[in-house]
Design an enzyme around this catalytic site. Structure first.
Site, PDB file in Angstrom:
ATOM      1  N   LYS A 203       0.823  -1.221   0.000  1.00  0.00           N
ATOM      2  CA  LYS A 203       0.000   0.000   0.000  1.00  0.00           C
ATOM      3  C   LYS A 203       0.856   1.271   0.000  1.00  0.00           C
ATOM      4  CE  LYS A 203      -3.816  -2.453   2.124  1.00  0.00           C
ATOM      5  NZ  LYS A 203      -4.788  -2.568   3.233  1.00  0.00           N
TER       6      LYS A 203
ATOM      7  N   ALA B 198      -2.867  -0.529   8.753  1.00  0.00           N
ATOM      8  CA  ALA B 198      -4.306  -0.646   9.020  1.00  0.00           C
ATOM      9  C   ALA B 198      -4.711   0.288  10.156  1.00  0.00           C
ATOM     10  CB  ALA B 198      -4.661  -2.088   9.369  1.00  0.00           C
TER      11      ALA B 198
ATOM     12  N   THR C 274       5.044  -1.523  20.285  1.00  0.00           N
ATOM     13  CA  THR C 274       6.187  -0.608  20.203  1.00  0.00           C
ATOM     14  C   THR C 274       5.637   0.816  20.294  1.00  0.00           C
ATOM     15  OG1 THR C 274       7.123  -2.204  18.659  1.00  0.00           O
ATOM     16  CG2 THR C 274       8.249  -0.081  18.816  1.00  0.00           C
TER      17      THR C 274
ATOM     18  N   GLY D  21      -2.507  -1.260  17.762  1.00  0.00           N
ATOM     19  CA  GLY D  21      -1.695  -1.327  16.550  1.00  0.00           C
ATOM     20  C   GLY D  21      -1.259   0.048  16.083  1.00  0.00           C
TER      21      GLY D  21
ATOM     22  N   ASN E 115      -4.932   1.686  -1.523  1.00  0.00           N
ATOM     23  CA  ASN E 115      -5.356   0.289  -1.719  1.00  0.00           C
ATOM     24  C   ASN E 115      -6.196   0.105  -2.974  1.00  0.00           C
ATOM     25  OD1 ASN E 115      -7.850   1.321  -0.960  1.00  0.00           O
ATOM     26  ND2 ASN E 115      -8.413  -0.514   0.179  1.00  0.00           N
TER      27      ASN E 115
ATOM     28  N   ASP F 269      -9.905   1.689   2.874  1.00  0.00           N
ATOM     29  CA  ASP F 269      -9.883   0.999   4.177  1.00  0.00           C
ATOM     30  C   ASP F 269     -10.520   1.863   5.276  1.00  0.00           C
ATOM     31  OD1 ASP F 269      -8.633  -1.322   3.262  1.00  0.00           O
ATOM     32  OD2 ASP F 269      -6.615  -0.580   3.686  1.00  0.00           O
TER      33      ASP F 269
ATOM     34  N   ARG G 161       6.237   3.662  17.687  1.00  0.00           N
ATOM     35  CA  ARG G 161       5.505   3.611  16.403  1.00  0.00           C
ATOM     36  C   ARG G 161       4.147   4.286  16.523  1.00  0.00           C
ATOM     37  NH1 ARG G 161       4.790  -1.721  12.955  1.00  0.00           N
ATOM     38  NH2 ARG G 161       4.474  -0.340  11.192  1.00  0.00           N
TER      39      ARG G 161
HETATM   40  P1  NDP Z   1       1.565  -3.870   9.663  1.00  0.00           P
HETATM   41  O1  NDP Z   1       2.585  -4.937   9.449  1.00  0.00           O
HETATM   42  O2  NDP Z   1       1.724  -2.530   9.041  1.00  0.00           O
HETATM   43  O3  NDP Z   1       1.417  -3.614  11.271  1.00  0.00           O
HETATM   44  C1  NDP Z   1       1.344  -4.686  12.154  1.00  0.00           C
HETATM   45  C2  NDP Z   1       0.905  -4.189  13.524  1.00  0.00           C
HETATM   46  O4  NDP Z   1       0.647  -5.338  14.339  1.00  0.00           O
HETATM   47  C3  NDP Z   1       1.955  -3.362  14.270  1.00  0.00           C
HETATM   48  O5  NDP Z   1       1.296  -2.397  15.063  1.00  0.00           O
HETATM   49  C4  NDP Z   1       2.654  -4.435  15.141  1.00  0.00           C
HETATM   50  O6  NDP Z   1       3.222  -3.900  16.324  1.00  0.00           O
HETATM   51  C5  NDP Z   1       1.453  -5.267  15.517  1.00  0.00           C
HETATM   52  N1  NDP Z   1       1.773  -6.645  15.922  1.00  0.00           N
HETATM   53  C6  NDP Z   1       2.167  -7.662  15.116  1.00  0.00           C
HETATM   54  N2  NDP Z   1       2.320  -8.796  15.836  1.00  0.00           N
HETATM   55  C7  NDP Z   1       2.008  -8.476  17.121  1.00  0.00           C
HETATM   56  C8  NDP Z   1       1.963  -9.215  18.330  1.00  0.00           C
HETATM   57  N3  NDP Z   1       2.284 -10.499  18.372  1.00  0.00           N
HETATM   58  N4  NDP Z   1       1.602  -8.582  19.461  1.00  0.00           N
HETATM   59  C9  NDP Z   1       1.290  -7.259  19.447  1.00  0.00           C
HETATM   60  N5  NDP Z   1       1.289  -6.508  18.325  1.00  0.00           N
HETATM   61  C10 NDP Z   1       1.662  -7.116  17.175  1.00  0.00           C
HETATM   62  O7  NDP Z   1       0.172  -4.536   9.246  1.00  0.00           O
HETATM   63  P2  NDP Z   1      -1.159  -3.785   8.745  1.00  0.00           P
HETATM   64  O8  NDP Z   1      -1.424  -2.665   9.669  1.00  0.00           O
HETATM   65  O9  NDP Z   1      -1.081  -3.490   7.296  1.00  0.00           O
HETATM   66  O10 NDP Z   1      -2.284  -4.906   8.908  1.00  0.00           O
HETATM   67  C11 NDP Z   1      -2.707  -5.354  10.194  1.00  0.00           C
HETATM   68  C12 NDP Z   1      -3.781  -6.419  10.004  1.00  0.00           C
HETATM   69  O11 NDP Z   1      -4.999  -5.848   9.532  1.00  0.00           O
HETATM   70  C13 NDP Z   1      -3.350  -7.480   8.996  1.00  0.00           C
HETATM   71  O12 NDP Z   1      -3.531  -8.740   9.599  1.00  0.00           O
HETATM   72  C14 NDP Z   1      -4.305  -7.295   7.842  1.00  0.00           C
HETATM   73  O13 NDP Z   1      -4.634  -8.521   7.235  1.00  0.00           O
HETATM   74  C15 NDP Z   1      -5.536  -6.681   8.519  1.00  0.00           C
HETATM   75  N6  NDP Z   1      -6.341  -5.874   7.590  1.00  0.00           N
HETATM   76  C16 NDP Z   1      -7.598  -6.294   7.268  1.00  0.00           C
HETATM   77  C17 NDP Z   1      -8.378  -5.577   6.386  1.00  0.00           C
HETATM   78  C18 NDP Z   1      -9.730  -6.096   6.019  1.00  0.00           C
HETATM   79  O14 NDP Z   1     -10.226  -5.763   4.937  1.00  0.00           O
HETATM   80  N7  NDP Z   1     -10.382  -6.857   6.873  1.00  0.00           N
HETATM   81  C19 NDP Z   1      -7.916  -4.308   5.776  1.00  0.00           C
HETATM   82  C20 NDP Z   1      -6.567  -3.933   6.185  1.00  0.00           C
HETATM   83  C21 NDP Z   1      -5.823  -4.716   7.050  1.00  0.00           C
HETATM   84  P3  NDP Z   1       4.759  -3.346  16.337  1.00  0.00           P
HETATM   85  O15 NDP Z   1       4.690  -1.944  15.808  1.00  0.00           O
HETATM   86  O16 NDP Z   1       5.111  -3.414  17.785  1.00  0.00           O
HETATM   87  O17 NDP Z   1       5.551  -4.283  15.482  1.00  0.00           O
END
Ligand code: NDP
Length: 270
Positions: free
Chosen positions: A76, A137, A158, A133, A97, A110, A161
Site C-alpha cells: 500500500k 491498518a 512498540t 496497533g 489500496n 480501508d 511507532r
Molecule cells: P503492519 O505490518 O503494518 O502492522 C502490524 C501491527 O501489528 C503493528 O502495530 C505491530 O506492532 C502489531 N503486531 C504484530 N504482531 C504483534 C503481536 N504479536 N503482538 C502485538 N502486536 C503485534 O500490518 P497492517 O497494519 O497493514 O495490517 C494489520 C492487520 O490488519 C493485517 O492482519 C491485515 O490482514 C488486517 N487488515 C484487514 C483488512 C480487512 O479488509 N479486513 C484491511 C486492512 C488490514 P509493532 O509496531 O510493535 O511491530
C-alpha cells in the site's frame, strides 16, 4: 489456496488484486460475484507482485487494458509512491489500496470502509474507542475515527511507532502502555497478531458488558482476540465485513455504480 499468477504472466482482464503473498486473497471470488450480480462481464484476477516491482507492474497492466487494481499487504505504501494523483484520505495516510488505470490515480477505501462497518454499532461520538496497533491498518482506522469525530486511545507493542503514527496523522490521542478495555465501547484490533494465532495481553474481565471487540483480521476460525472477548460474553466483529465494504467502495470508485454488498458477502461464506 486460490488461483493466482505472477504479474508478468497476467492475461488481459479488467481488474486485479496485487500483493505478496496473494494465494489467500478472497478478492477475486468477491468481485466476480459482484460482476455476476451487476450483470457486467468483467474479469478480476489475483497477481503476485514482489516488493520493488509495483510501478512496473502497473505500467504492464495498463498496457494490457486493466482499468483498476486493488492493493494488499505489503504494497500500500509502495503503491502510494507510484501514483500520479491521490485522493485526500490516501494522501493523509500515505497508503493506497485502490488504483485507477491507466491514470495512476489512487485512493484508500480501508478508512471509509471501516467507518461504514461501524454504522450498525450506533456508537455515540463520546464513546471511548481503544485502537490496538500502529501499522498501515491502524493508520487508516485512527485517521477515519478522528475524521468522524471520535477521540481514539491507542496502544501499540512498540510505543514509538504509535507516537510516529499520531504525529504523521496530526491526531491528538492518548497513547496507553497497556491495552486496558475498561470503560471502552469498542476495542479495535488492527494488529496482525491474529494472523499467526498470537495473543494480545487484554484483560476482558475489565470490559463493560456492552463493549464490542472488533478484529480487522478474518479467517475460518475466530482469532484469539475474538475468542477471548466472546468467552467473556462480549459482542464480536471480524474483518470479513470490512473486506467486503472496502472492496465495494473500490468497485463504486471504478464503475460509478452501487456495489452489491450482499452478493459480495455471500460469496465469502466459508
Ligand atoms: P503492519 O505490518 O503494518 O502492522 C502490524 C501491527 O501489528 C503493528 O502495530 C505491530 O506492532 C502489531 N503486531 C504484530 N504482531 C504483534 C503481536 N504479536 N503482538 C502485538 N502486536 C503485534 O500490518 P497492517 O497494519 O497493514 O495490517 C494489520 C492487520 O490488519 C493485517 O492482519 C491485515 O490482514 C488486517 N487488515 C484487514 C483488512 C480487512 O479488509 N479486513 C484491511 C486492512 C488490514 P509493532 O509496531 O510493535 O511491530
Amino acid at each position: 489456496m486460490n488461483a493466482w499468477r505472477e504479474w508478468k504472466d497476467a492475461e488481459p482482464a479488467e481488474f486485479a488484486v496485487i500483493g505478496d503473498p496473494i494465494d489467500h486473497s478472497l478478492s477475486p471470488q468477491m468481485h466476480s460475484a459482484a460482476a455476476r450480480a451487476l450483470g457486467l462481464g468483467f474479469r478480476y484476477i489475483a497477481l503476485r507482485v514482489p516488493r520493488g516491482e509495483v510501478a512496473e507492474a502497473f505500467r504492464h497492466l495498463a498496457a494490457l487494458g486493466y482499468r483498476g487494481v486493488n492493493v494488499t499487504v505489503p504494497h500500500k505504501e509502495e503503491t502510494f509512491r507510484a501514483m500520479r494523483e491521490v485522493e485526500p484520505f490516501a494522501q493523509r495516510v500515505q497508503a493506497v489500496n485502490t488504483v485507477r488505470l491507466p491514470e495512476l490515480r489512487g485512493t484508500n477505501t480501508d478508512g471509509p470502509g471501516f467507518l461504514e462497518t461501524l454504522a450498525h454499532l450506533a456508537l455515540s461520538k463520546d464513546s471511548r474507542v481503544l485502537v490496538l496497533g500502529a501499522g498501515g491498518a491502524a493508520l487508516a482506522v485512527v485517521a477515519s475515527l478522528a475524521d468522524a469525530g471520535f477521540q481514539p486511545t491507542v496502544f501499540n507493542r512498540t510505543r514509538s511507532r504509535a507516537e510516529e503514527m499520531l504525529q504523521r496523522l496530526g491526531v491528538k490521542a492518548q497513547i496507553v502502555d497497556a491495552p486496558d478495555p475498561a470503560g471502552c465501547s469498542l476495542v479495535v484490533n488492527s494488529t496482525s497478531a491474529g494472523l499467526h494465532g498470537e495473543r494480545l495481553p487484554i484483560d476482558w474481565a475489565k470490559a463493560e458488558p456492552s463493549a464490542v471487540a472488533y478484529d480487522l483480521v478474518y479467517g475460518r476460525e475466530p482469532t484469539p482476540f475474538l475468542c477471548s472477548a466472546a468467552a467473556h460474553g462480549l459482542r464480536t466483529v471480524d474483518g470479513l465485513h470490512l473486506l467486503v465494504v472496502q472492496g465495494a467502495l473500490s468497485l463504486e470508485w471504478w464503475l460509478g455504480v452501487e456495489a452489491p454488498r450482499r452478493a459480495m458477502l455471500e460469496s465469502l461464506q466459508w
